[in-house]
Motif scaffolding. Structure first.
Motif, PDB file in Angstrom:
ATOM      1  N   ASN A  75       0.806  -1.219   0.000  1.00 37.09           N
ATOM      2  CA  ASN A  75       0.000   0.000   0.000  1.00 37.09           C
ATOM      3  C   ASN A  75       0.840   1.270   0.000  1.00 37.09           C
ATOM      4  O   ASN A  75       0.331   2.353   0.254  1.00 37.09           O
ATOM      5  CB  ASN A  75      -0.916   0.015   1.231  1.00 37.09           C
ATOM      6  CG  ASN A  75      -1.924  -1.122   1.207  1.00 37.09           C
ATOM      7  OD1 ASN A  75      -2.469  -1.452   0.154  1.00 37.09           O
ATOM      8  ND2 ASN A  75      -2.155  -1.739   2.344  1.00 37.09           N
ATOM      9  N   ASN A  76       2.148   1.130  -0.251  1.00 36.40           N
ATOM     10  CA  ASN A  76       2.993   2.313  -0.328  1.00 36.40           C
ATOM     11  C   ASN A  76       3.934   2.199  -1.529  1.00 36.40           C
ATOM     12  O   ASN A  76       4.062   1.136  -2.146  1.00 36.40           O
ATOM     13  CB  ASN A  76       3.782   2.506   0.974  1.00 36.40           C
ATOM     14  CG  ASN A  76       4.583   1.274   1.360  1.00 36.40           C
ATOM     15  OD1 ASN A  76       5.345   0.746   0.562  1.00 36.40           O
ATOM     16  ND2 ASN A  76       4.406   0.816   2.597  1.00 36.40           N
ATOM     17  N   LEU A  77       4.594   3.305  -1.843  1.00 38.53           N
ATOM     18  CA  LEU A  77       5.391   3.363  -3.069  1.00 38.53           C
ATOM     19  C   LEU A  77       6.538   2.362  -3.063  1.00 38.53           C
ATOM     20  O   LEU A  77       6.828   1.730  -4.081  1.00 38.53           O
ATOM     21  CB  LEU A  77       5.936   4.783  -3.271  1.00 38.53           C
ATOM     22  CG  LEU A  77       4.936   5.851  -3.700  1.00 38.53           C
ATOM     23  CD1 LEU A  77       5.641   7.195  -3.875  1.00 38.53           C
ATOM     24  CD2 LEU A  77       4.252   5.461  -5.011  1.00 38.53           C
ATOM     25  N   VAL A  78       7.222   2.224  -1.940  1.00 36.16           N
ATOM     26  CA  VAL A  78       8.392   1.349  -1.902  1.00 36.16           C
ATOM     27  C   VAL A  78       8.011  -0.106  -2.094  1.00 36.16           C
ATOM     28  O   VAL A  78       8.595  -0.814  -2.933  1.00 36.16           O
ATOM     29  CB  VAL A  78       9.163   1.540  -0.577  1.00 36.16           C
ATOM     30  CG1 VAL A  78      10.183   0.419  -0.372  1.00 36.16           C
ATOM     31  CG2 VAL A  78       9.866   2.887  -0.572  1.00 36.16           C
ATOM     32  N   SER A  79       7.041  -0.607  -1.333  1.00 39.03           N
ATOM     33  CA  SER A  79       6.674  -2.022  -1.475  1.00 39.03           C
ATOM     34  C   SER A  79       6.074  -2.301  -2.854  1.00 39.03           C
ATOM     35  O   SER A  79       6.308  -3.370  -3.432  1.00 39.03           O
ATOM     36  CB  SER A  79       5.709  -2.442  -0.365  1.00 39.03           C
ATOM     37  OG  SER A  79       4.514  -1.695  -0.412  1.00 39.03           O
ATOM     38  N   GLU A  80       5.334  -1.360  -3.384  1.00 41.10           N
ATOM     39  CA  GLU A  80       4.782  -1.535  -4.734  1.00 41.10           C
ATOM     40  C   GLU A  80       5.897  -1.627  -5.772  1.00 41.10           C
ATOM     41  O   GLU A  80       5.834  -2.434  -6.708  1.00 41.10           O
ATOM     42  CB  GLU A  80       3.835  -0.388  -5.065  1.00 41.10           C
ATOM     43  CG  GLU A  80       2.515  -0.429  -4.283  1.00 41.10           C
ATOM     44  CD  GLU A  80       1.658   0.800  -4.522  1.00 41.10           C
ATOM     45  OE1 GLU A  80       2.151   1.743  -5.181  1.00 41.10           O
ATOM     46  OE2 GLU A  80       0.511   0.817  -4.044  1.00 41.10           O
ATOM     47  N   LYS A  81       6.925  -0.802  -5.601  1.00 42.23           N
ATOM     48  CA  LYS A  81       8.052  -0.819  -6.535  1.00 42.23           C
ATOM     49  C   LYS A  81       8.826  -2.127  -6.424  1.00 42.23           C
ATOM     50  O   LYS A  81       9.226  -2.711  -7.441  1.00 42.23           O
ATOM     51  CB  LYS A  81       8.985   0.359  -6.234  1.00 42.23           C
ATOM     52  CG  LYS A  81      10.140   0.510  -7.229  1.00 42.23           C
ATOM     53  CD  LYS A  81       9.617   0.876  -8.610  1.00 42.23           C
ATOM     54  CE  LYS A  81      10.753   1.208  -9.557  1.00 42.23           C
ATOM     55  NZ  LYS A  81      10.245   1.539 -10.929  1.00 42.23           N
ATOM     56  N   LEU A 429       2.261   5.911   3.288  1.00 39.24           N
ATOM     57  CA  LEU A 429       2.218   6.474   1.941  1.00 39.24           C
ATOM     58  C   LEU A 429       3.456   6.115   1.125  1.00 39.24           C
ATOM     59  O   LEU A 429       3.360   5.759  -0.049  1.00 39.24           O
ATOM     60  CB  LEU A 429       2.065   7.998   2.020  1.00 39.24           C
ATOM     61  CG  LEU A 429       1.907   8.750   0.687  1.00 39.24           C
ATOM     62  CD1 LEU A 429       0.662   8.263  -0.053  1.00 39.24           C
ATOM     63  CD2 LEU A 429       1.839  10.250   0.935  1.00 39.24           C
ATOM     64  N   TYR A 430       4.627   6.175   1.765  1.00 36.88           N
ATOM     65  CA  TYR A 430       5.877   6.007   1.034  1.00 36.88           C
ATOM     66  C   TYR A 430       6.614   4.704   1.385  1.00 36.88           C
ATOM     67  O   TYR A 430       7.087   4.008   0.508  1.00 36.88           O
ATOM     68  CB  TYR A 430       6.798   7.208   1.291  1.00 36.88           C
ATOM     69  CG  TYR A 430       6.227   8.508   0.778  1.00 36.88           C
ATOM     70  CD1 TYR A 430       6.044   8.711  -0.587  1.00 36.88           C
ATOM     71  CD2 TYR A 430       5.880   9.532   1.658  1.00 36.88           C
ATOM     72  CE1 TYR A 430       5.526   9.910  -1.064  1.00 36.88           C
ATOM     73  CE2 TYR A 430       5.370  10.735   1.196  1.00 36.88           C
ATOM     74  CZ  TYR A 430       5.185  10.917  -0.169  1.00 36.88           C
ATOM     75  OH  TYR A 430       4.665  12.098  -0.634  1.00 36.88           O
TER      76      TYR A 430
END
Length: 547
Positions: A75-81, A429-430
């Motif tokens: 649910n955040n940018l790092v894990s999604e990336k 968020l991040y």
């Protein structure tokens, strides 16, 4: 500074591209997952395994042995990336109650999740190895991802390699004596904190002596009896556990520079005269009403709430555990932030000896033989260990969260502001700033480190002059040995004794309680325990190349 890595040159008889789609798995008779041996012919030390995959994403269950770990994945940018780049999704599993009971239950039922992260000192590590429940990482690396040998540290691999030649788990936050020599900005977590406005209002007193400490605590309560209608807590501390309380044992000993060894032998830190004198100082303050009941019963969540309000005057505390609350105070009540100052000292006035993590690190991560995709698991771990993975988990997604300017990372304004005002929201968020700390490499991350904002920077930099290396004393006793059993009993005995000492009605009663502790630990086998720990300490020094 980037670490030097081992390199291994492997000639592959078959091209990687021709076999990228042949990564099937089948189950053996025991029901454990086993990867297709064809995969072994595709690995290369120069090509990260996570780059090879074209199949559908997989999900790995990751057990983190801490009930307070609440971070989520996806649910955040790092894990999604990370999922985008590796094809791996993560389902975190954490204990809802007692960590020891949960881990023991997983072992007893042979239901270990795919990946596990636990403390390096946990006795269950040897048990899992003896029961053949976790993979040797070196075997998985040789079969499925030789990149492991490029991203792992040779000293760490050597340290954690067992007598059978295998390394079964890899640490985070590992630091060697050489690292400490090469870097001037390695911090200790241990600090003596005071609420800045109260400390300055009472005249910024010297709190390094028992007399000065006691006078400062009493004056703080006199001038500031309440915080937003709630009583000021004069002295804060970490949570009491079945191992004791690090604020009143290990941290206090370190601030008093109590040695670990004397005359070539391990020193009994618990009976050190300066240490006992300071414990009696806290006992006296308790008898006068300055040790609040809260510190004996509060758990971490309750402490965090009180820290966020600035309800403590002073505390021996691991400052990294209160950064979110410090940032919240700075944003909402900047006058209430905490600052690090000189705390308790020994009778000679010596500087504290504050440890950083040793070569053991903090936690270790391993792959269970229940793992459905062992090749993907080792490749995923190697991804997180790599410079690419470390940079992502530390700084975040380049272009969306930061930019590189003249070789230095510069956080985007909105990211920086949120990081330094509301870490919980930033996390959701991040998800950088080591939200996923299980394989963090603090030494590697120093190359991207910039000065933290003042309320954080001051806490960290205060420790720099006092950091020492104590990794040679981090011994792991053989599982189920008489020494390990003695250590467990003595540790539990101490956890029961420490509150009694602090709450004793008199120094005479304190002395009696302490003598009972010494007598009882002797019956548990203290002499044999110290002899074994001395042996392990000498072996560690030799293995670490220390004189």
């Amino acid at each position: 500074m980037q670490r030097e890595y081992i390199t291994k040159k492997i000639c592959c008889a078959l091209g990687l591209a021709a076999f990228a789609g042949l990564l099937g798995f089948f189950a053996d008779k025991s029901g454990k997952a086993e990867a297709d041996p064809v995969m072994a012919k595709q690995v290369s030390a120069d090509t990260p395994g996570w780059m090879l995959h074209t199949e559908e994403p997989v999900t790995l269950d990751w057990y983190v042995n801490y009930s307070w770990f609440k971070n989520e994945w996806g649910n955040n940018l790092v894990s999604e990336k990370i999922t985008e780049e590796t094809g791996v999704d993560v389902n975190f599993i954490t204990p809802s109650g007692n960590e020891v009971e949960k881990l023991n239950a997983l072992i007893a039922s042979d239901s270990l999740p795919d990946i596990l992260t636990i403390g390096w000192w946990e006795s269950q590590l040897d048990e899992m190895i003896e029961k053949d429940m976790i993979y040797p990482l070196n075997e998985l690396a040789d079969k499925y991802d030789l990149y492991f040998w490029k991203v792992s540290d040779p000293d760490t691999v050597n340290w954690y390699t067992k007598e059978d030649g295998n390394i079964y788990y890899y640490p985070n936050s590992s630091c060697t004596a050489k690292d400490l020599e090469e870097h001037e900005n390695i911090a200790s977590n241990e600090t003596f904190l005071v609420r800045k406005d109260i400390y300055e209002a009472i005249g910024s007193p010297d709190m390094t002596t028992p007399e000065g400490f006691s006078a400062a605590v009493k004056k703080a309560v006199e001038m500031f009896p309440e915080v937003d209608g709630k009583p000021l807590i004069p002295i804060g501390a970490h949570v009491f556990t079945n191992q004791g309380n690090v604020s009143f044992d290990n941290y206090l000993m370190d601030f008093l520079a109590v040695p670990w060894e004397k005359d070539g032998k391990l020193y009994d830190r618990y009976t050190d005269p300066d240490y006992l004198n300071w414990l009696k100082t806290f006992r006296q303050l308790g008898a006068e009403g300055y040790l609040a009941d809260d510190i004996f019963i509060d758990q971490r969540s309750q402490m965090e709430e009180k820290l966020a309000d600035g309800q403590y005057f002073c505390m021996l505390y691991q400052y990294t555990d209160m950064l979110a609350q410090q940032k919240s105070l700075y944003a909402n009540h900047p006058e209430r932030i905490y600052m690090a100052v000189d705390g308790p000292k020994n009778s000679n006035g010596d500087d504290p000896t504050l440890p950083t993590t040793g070569i053991n690190g903090w936690t270790v991560t391993m792959i269970s033989k229940n793992c459905k995709y062992p090749d993907r698991a080792i490749q995923f771990i190697d991804y997180l260990m790599s410079e690419h993975g470390q940079k992502l988990t530390y700084l975040g997604v380049e272009g969306e969260m930061y930019e590189m300017v003249d070789g230095k990372p510069v956080l985007n304004k909105e990211v920086d502001e949120l990081l330094n005002s509301d870490w919980t929201k930033y996390n959701k968020l991040y998800g950088a700033d080591n939200t996923y700390w299980m394989l963090q490499d603090n030494i590697m991350q120093l190359q991207w480190k910039s000065d933290a904002p003042e309320p954080i920077s001051q806490l960290e930099k205060w420790t720099y002059p006092y950091v020492v290396y104590n990794g040679q004393y981090d011994s792991i006793l053989p599982t189920d040995s008489k020494e390990a059993n003695a250590d467990e009993k003595i540790t539990l005995l101490w956890s029961e004794t420490l509150p009694k000492l602090l709450l004793a009605p008199s120094d005479e009663r304190f002395d009696a309680i302490m003598q009972d502790f010494i007598t009882m630990r002797d019956t548990y086998g203290y002499a044999d325990l110290i002899e074994k720990k001395t042996e392990l300490w000498q072996q560690a020094k030799e293995k670490l190349g220390m004189e």
